[in-house]
Design a protein around this motif. Structure first.
Motif, PDB file in Angstrom:
ATOM      1  N   ILE A   1      45.641 -42.228 -35.130  1.00 27.42           N
ATOM      2  CA  ILE A   1      46.680 -41.282 -35.514  1.00 27.42           C
ATOM      3  C   ILE A   1      47.930 -41.983 -36.023  1.00 27.42           C
ATOM      4  N   ASP A   2      48.162 -43.204 -35.574  1.00 27.66           N
ATOM      5  CA  ASP A   2      49.337 -43.944 -36.042  1.00 27.66           C
ATOM      6  C   ASP A   2      49.215 -44.348 -37.519  1.00 27.66           C
ATOM      7  N   GLN A   3      48.031 -44.164 -38.101  1.00 26.27           N
ATOM      8  CA  GLN A   3      47.848 -44.452 -39.518  1.00 26.27           C
ATOM      9  C   GLN A   3      48.325 -43.301 -40.415  1.00 26.27           C
ATOM     10  N   TYR A   4      48.672 -42.179 -39.792  1.00 25.84           N
ATOM     11  CA  TYR A   4      49.052 -40.988 -40.548  1.00 25.84           C
ATOM     12  C   TYR A   4      50.516 -40.632 -40.334  1.00 25.84           C
ATOM     13  N   ASP A   5      51.108 -40.028 -41.340  1.00 29.04           N
ATOM     14  CA  ASP A   5      52.432 -39.420 -41.241  1.00 29.04           C
ATOM     15  C   ASP A   5      52.228 -37.907 -41.305  1.00 29.04           C
ATOM     16  N   PRO A   6      52.641 -37.161 -40.275  1.00 32.16           N
ATOM     17  CA  PRO A   6      52.398 -35.713 -40.272  1.00 32.16           C
ATOM     18  C   PRO A   6      52.900 -34.991 -41.517  1.00 32.16           C
ATOM     19  N   ARG A   7      54.028 -35.415 -42.052  1.00 30.73           N
ATOM     20  CA  ARG A   7      54.584 -34.753 -43.233  1.00 30.73           C
ATOM     21  C   ARG A   7      53.722 -35.027 -44.464  1.00 30.73           C
ATOM     22  N   GLN A   8      53.205 -36.245 -44.575  1.00 29.86           N
ATOM     23  CA  GLN A   8      52.309 -36.549 -45.693  1.00 29.86           C
ATOM     24  C   GLN A   8      50.994 -35.783 -45.567  1.00 29.86           C
TER      25      GLN A   8
END
Length: 374
Positions: free
Chosen positions: A7-14
């Motif tokens: 999950i740290d590979q993702y940005d929620p806004r992106q």
């Protein structure tokens, strides 16, 4: 790799922007996929997919009947403590709310359990707040031992534990765990949890994997609908369920859809989820997770619950009370939140059968373990 690394590979806004950018062609490819992938989940959760809800619902219904037949498992929550030292802004049990607090004795727990047993339940969910001096692992283990003769399956929805704690629960007769991340957005999570042990995002996120490693047979995931944007939250929930099912394949994974309900403190949803979006999310996750249980609680209205049964739901609560002692004493003054569907278990059972489904009170017994060991 654990899920925290993923999950740290993702940005929620992106992620939200990627979902919103999906097209009708993306949705059609996702619907044609034999086994949807995470990118397909984005398409199925997108605004573009709203024009395909009937197709999604028909496919979700077909997949569910293939995997689960026409069975709907019934369960009930048993609240044994509402004492808590967390400051969750959305919860009626928050330490900031001046409400009566209560932790049941073992005798009181057994009385509550007996009421549920007499109603027909054989699957229950023990629920508490988080206050170590009132509720600890030994208390929970003692509670499970006291009532396990009444039920074929006991799950817990309590504070996160270390792996050793879950092993203690398994030894006491607990076979399931429900744990909601509430929101997968770190920034929002911090805002919603200003103080208390629950503020530790990483420890909570790793809870299902510790439960799986300890040998729990059922693990339920979810997020609280109404906090973060539901499309990105549902995407991360799908990723989480996929990861858990791949790395703890002996564990049955289920997914719940708890929407914010009125509670002491008066918190209002930051991102309300409409019924239409609710349906879309259920269908999308069913197509991604064909073998996962999909759980619907009495947070939702009777009418909506009735209509959602054919879309992939496999487990439902019934006759629920969210206050400690609320079954034997009918005292609802300290509820965690207000329920919406207040029908009795018998009424829910009759409705399920009227829809052409079978209400299942028991689908598991610990004797199965003895046979496997033999």
């Amino acid at each position: 790799m654990n899920f925290l690394d993923i999950i740290d590979q993702y940005d929620p806004r992106q992620v939200q922007a990627q979902i919103e950018a999906k097209t009708a062609a993306d949705v059609e490819r996702a619907l044609a996929a034999e086994r949807p992938r995470p990118d397909d989940l984005m398409a199925l959760l997108s605004p573009a997919a709203e024009g395909y809800l009937e197709t999604m619902a028909a496919k979700a219904h077909k997949v569910t009947r293939q995997r689960f037949g026409n069975n709907i498992l019934l369960y009930a929550p048993l609240y044994i403590s509402n004492e808590c030292n967390n400051g969750c802004r959305y919860c009626g049990f928050s330490a900031t709310n001046k409400v009566p607090r209560r932790t049941l004795s073992l005798d009181e727990i057994e009385r509550e359990a007996a009421v549920l047993h007499d109603q027909g339940f054989r699957h229950i969910l023990l629920v508490t707040g988080e206050l170590p001096k009132a509720v600890d692992n030994d208390y929970l283990a003692a509670a499970a031992r006291r009532i396990r003769h009444l039920f074929s399956s006991i799950s817990i929805e309590v504070y996160p534990m270390e792996e050793a704690g879950y092993r203690q629960m398994v030894e006491a007769g607990v076979d399931g765990l429900t744990i909601y991340q509430e929101t997968f957005d770190r920034v929002l999570y911090e805002q919603m949890h200003p103080f208390g042990k629950k503020r530790d995002y990483d420890f909570r996120l790793g809870t299902p994997e510790r439960g799986g490693a300890a040998g729990l047979r059922r693990i339920g995931l979810g997020f609280l609908l109404g906090l973060g944007p539901h499309r990105s939250e549902a995407f991360f929930l799908g990723l989480h369920a996929l990861h858990l099912s791949r790395h703890h394949w002996r564990t049955q994974v289920s997914v719940s859809f708890p929407r914010i309900r009125p509670a002491d403190g008066g918190f209002q949803p930051l991102n309300p989820v409409s019924d239409r979006h609710f349906v879309q999310m259920i269908c999308a996750l069913r197509l991604l997770l064909p073998d996962a249980g999909l759980v619907l609680s009495t947070r939702e209205s009777a009418e909506l619950r009735d209509n959602l049964i054919p879309l992939g739901i496999t487990q439902m609560s019934a006759g629920s009370c969210t206050a400690p002692g609320g079954y034997a004493e009918d005292d609802h003054s300290t509820q965690q939140f207000a329920i919406d569907d207040d029908r009795s278990p018998d009424e829910v059972c009759r409705l399920i059968r009227a829809k052409g489904y079978e209400a299942v009170w028991k689908d598991w017994d610990s004797a199965f373990l003895d046979r496997e060991a033999g």
